[in-house]
Design an enzyme around this catalytic site. Structure first.
Site, short mmCIF file in Angstrom:
data_model
loop_
_atom_site.label_atom_id
_atom_site.label_comp_id
_atom_site.label_asym_id
_atom_site.label_seq_id
_atom_site.Cartn_x
_atom_site.Cartn_y
_atom_site.Cartn_z
N HIS A 38 0.85 -1.19 0.00
CA HIS A 38 0.00 0.00 0.00
C HIS A 38 0.88 1.24 0.00
O HIS A 38 2.07 1.16 0.28
CB HIS A 38 -0.91 0.01 1.24
CG HIS A 38 -0.12 0.07 2.51
ND1 HIS A 38 0.36 -1.07 3.14
CD2 HIS A 38 0.32 1.12 3.25
CE1 HIS A 38 1.04 -0.72 4.22
NE2 HIS A 38 1.06 0.62 4.30
N HIS A 125 5.69 6.30 -1.04
CA HIS A 125 6.43 5.10 -1.39
C HIS A 125 5.60 3.88 -1.04
O HIS A 125 4.59 3.99 -0.34
CB HIS A 125 7.77 5.04 -0.64
CG HIS A 125 7.59 4.83 0.82
ND1 HIS A 125 7.22 5.84 1.68
CD2 HIS A 125 7.68 3.70 1.59
CE1 HIS A 125 7.10 5.36 2.89
NE2 HIS A 125 7.38 4.06 2.87
#
Length: 186
Positions: A38, A125
């Protein structure tokens, strides 16, 4: 309960990333499971039930003010540095400023709900691996240099509960407990 807000890439993006990472899996890292991949918007830490209800109300309002964002995963890197990293990650490109604005709104919603957050600069990220001790991840970063996932449009914010040490191999298990559409105008 331990909570965070995130954007979850769709299955074709996850499959693309899994294929890119597969040749690296022999490296001695603690790899995150693809079902846990995620892009974190904000980490809230431990949140009691009353605060969670207020957080959910405020996150719903925040999500409603933001339009979907078009993103892709790309390249690789390490936190503190690729030469001395505790985390191996792949980066995010695309609607970068709208993504930062969304993360800022999610953070503001948490603060208004009474959650104290540390002030960190947002670095979008996706975590690929964690390392017990600082490690040189430059071989993995180099292998991911040319990687770019398919583009996708993130259309919802998920509130995720992290159950520490309850997943496979004593790792965390994630459970989405609520989600809200990004409903703002494009």
């Amino acid at each position: 309960m331990r909570l965070f807000a995130a954007l979850v890439p769709p299955e074709p993006v996850l499959i693309s990333l899994a294929n890119a990472v597969a040749p690296l899996r022999d490296l001695p890292y603690r790899w995150t499971a693809p079902e846990h991949w995620h892009v974190t918007l904000a980490f809230f830490g431990e949140v009691d039930d009353a605060t969670r209800l207020e957080l959910e109300r405020r996150l719903a309002r925040a999500a409603a003010r933001h339009a979907p964002v078009t993103l892709a995963l790309t390249g690789g890197g390490g936190f503190g540095s690729a030469k001395n990293a505790r985390v191996l990650w792949t980066g995010v490109r695309g609607d970068f400023q709208p993504l930062r604005d969304l993360a800022r709104s999610v953070t503001a919603a948490a603060r208004r709900a009474g959650i104290e957050l540390t002030e960190n600069r947002y670095k979008p990220h996706l975590t690929l691996a964690r390392l017990r001790t600082p490690t040189d991840v430059r071989p993995a970063v180099e292998a991911l240099t040319e990687y770019a996932s398919p583009t996708w449009t993130a259309t919802e914010v998920e509130l995720v509960r992290s159950h520490l040490a309850q997943g496979a191999g004593g790792r965390a298990r994630y459970e989405t407990i609520a989600s809200w559409p990004l409903a703002g105008k494009v």
